[in-house]
Design an enzyme around this catalytic site. Sequence first.
Site, mmCIF file in Angstrom:
data_model
loop_
_atom_site.group_PDB
_atom_site.id
_atom_site.type_symbol
_atom_site.label_atom_id
_atom_site.label_comp_id
_atom_site.label_asym_id
_atom_site.label_seq_id
_atom_site.Cartn_x
_atom_site.Cartn_y
_atom_site.Cartn_z
ATOM 1 N N ARG A 1 -8.211 -12.962 -7.379
ATOM 2 C CA ARG A 1 -7.041 -13.856 -7.356
ATOM 3 C C ARG A 1 -6.539 -14.129 -5.938
ATOM 4 O O ARG A 1 -5.729 -15.024 -5.751
ATOM 5 C CB ARG A 1 -5.922 -13.262 -8.211
ATOM 6 C CG ARG A 1 -6.250 -13.344 -9.689
ATOM 7 C CD ARG A 1 -5.192 -12.682 -10.523
ATOM 8 N NE ARG A 1 -4.009 -13.499 -10.687
ATOM 9 C CZ ARG A 1 -2.930 -13.106 -11.342
ATOM 10 N NH1 ARG A 1 -2.883 -11.906 -11.881
ATOM 11 N NH2 ARG A 1 -1.908 -13.905 -11.474
ATOM 12 N N PRO B 1 -2.207 -3.255 -8.881
ATOM 13 C CA PRO B 1 -1.929 -1.885 -8.531
ATOM 14 C C PRO B 1 -0.481 -1.649 -8.197
ATOM 15 O O PRO B 1 0.127 -2.427 -7.460
ATOM 16 C CB PRO B 1 -2.771 -1.696 -7.279
ATOM 17 C CG PRO B 1 -2.957 -3.063 -6.715
ATOM 18 C CD PRO B 1 -2.431 -4.038 -7.683
ATOM 19 N N GLU B 2 0.020 -0.599 -8.715
ATOM 20 C CA GLU B 2 1.322 -0.113 -8.302
ATOM 21 C C GLU B 2 1.091 1.149 -7.485
ATOM 22 O O GLU B 2 -0.050 1.468 -7.178
ATOM 23 C CB GLU B 2 2.190 0.157 -9.538
ATOM 24 C CG GLU B 2 2.314 -1.070 -10.440
ATOM 25 C CD GLU B 2 3.215 -0.863 -11.640
ATOM 26 O OE1 GLU B 2 4.157 -0.066 -11.553
ATOM 27 O OE2 GLU B 2 2.966 -1.504 -12.676
ATOM 28 N N ARG C 1 25.326 -4.301 -7.911
ATOM 29 C CA ARG C 1 24.282 -5.294 -8.175
ATOM 30 C C ARG C 1 24.413 -5.827 -9.594
ATOM 31 O O ARG C 1 24.458 -5.073 -10.555
ATOM 32 C CB ARG C 1 22.881 -4.659 -7.968
ATOM 33 C CG ARG C 1 22.667 -4.105 -6.572
ATOM 34 C CD ARG C 1 22.435 -5.200 -5.562
ATOM 35 N NE ARG C 1 21.241 -5.963 -5.849
ATOM 36 C CZ ARG C 1 20.110 -5.915 -5.140
ATOM 37 N NH1 ARG C 1 20.017 -5.110 -4.101
ATOM 38 N NH2 ARG C 1 19.084 -6.668 -5.468
ATOM 39 N N HIS D 1 -16.250 -13.054 -4.885
ATOM 40 C CA HIS D 1 -14.915 -12.517 -4.645
ATOM 41 C C HIS D 1 -14.911 -11.305 -3.715
ATOM 42 O O HIS D 1 -13.907 -10.630 -3.584
ATOM 43 C CB HIS D 1 -14.241 -12.167 -5.965
ATOM 44 C CG HIS D 1 -14.135 -13.348 -6.883
ATOM 45 N ND1 HIS D 1 -13.481 -14.513 -6.530
ATOM 46 C CD2 HIS D 1 -14.640 -13.566 -8.114
ATOM 47 C CE1 HIS D 1 -13.570 -15.390 -7.524
ATOM 48 N NE2 HIS D 1 -14.276 -14.835 -8.490
#
Length: 274
Positions: free
Chosen positions: A112, A2-3, A155, A93
Amino acid sequence: MPELPEVETVCRGLEGPLVGQQLTKVTQRRDKLRWPLPDNFAQRLQGRTIQRLYRRAKYILADLDDGWVWMTHLGMSGRMFIHDGLAPDPGKHDHVLLETDGGHTVVYQDHRRFGMMDLVPADALYKHRLLQDLGPEPLGNEFNGVVLSDALQGRRTPIKSALLDQKIVAGLGNIYVCEALFHTGISPRRLAASVAGKRAERLVPAIRDVLTKAIAKGGSTLRDYVQASGELGYFQHEFTVYGREGEPCIRCGQPIKRLVQAGRSTFFCAKCQR
DNA sequence: CGCGCTCCCTGGCCGC
DNA sequence: TGCGGCCAGGGAGCGC
């Protein structure tokens, strides 16, 4: 998984079942996710009422009625499921189960186990080691061309990597960085410093736009992600470059290229992005 | 200090 | 069908 758009969608989906509700029973089925859960995690959550649910970067935050905040990161594969009544027998899970007095059960599943949970005192929330260095929210007022430009100044890392750096702007991940760079016509390989200035001014609305549209579609479902309601996200159908290696660019028809930067796949059009 | 690489996990998919 | 290799939406921590 997820973002920002996916976390925002999950957060909104949890509001109904959780906000204003007391956690009548909390079950913890593992000692650790990415890191150990805090001591007595389940006991400390049990009996608490959730007063507010909100998001910072990719973290889901829940104010409790005892002055503590329950903090969750979904990692790559974390999902929240809502069941009416009790959840069915937990799978291997399903790591945390929360029953509410409103009659729902919320199940945190993470195969995970890159996700995390913690309990943090509300008055020191943003001093938490994982929150203290976060950059501005990309959809907030504090994020603008000047702020982004200043952060990129000097940067020497590629802009792709810089935008994944949560200290520069908080909440972007691999998908939405690739998409925003395509929409701005900026090469992912361009050094961040050279994006400072005019290009940064163009990036800000592109980032906002792609995130806003993704939230409106309920996020993107690739493998794991589903909304808390169980619905899929639909923004993946609007990807212009992400996951489209070898397919024609929607602007120029040239095949989309893939490269690896800082260990992550980048998708882009070598002709449209300079 | 700022950068890139490795690693924490499991599972799905692809090619043989 | 089985197996090895590779890939995956994150990001801390380390070495250079």
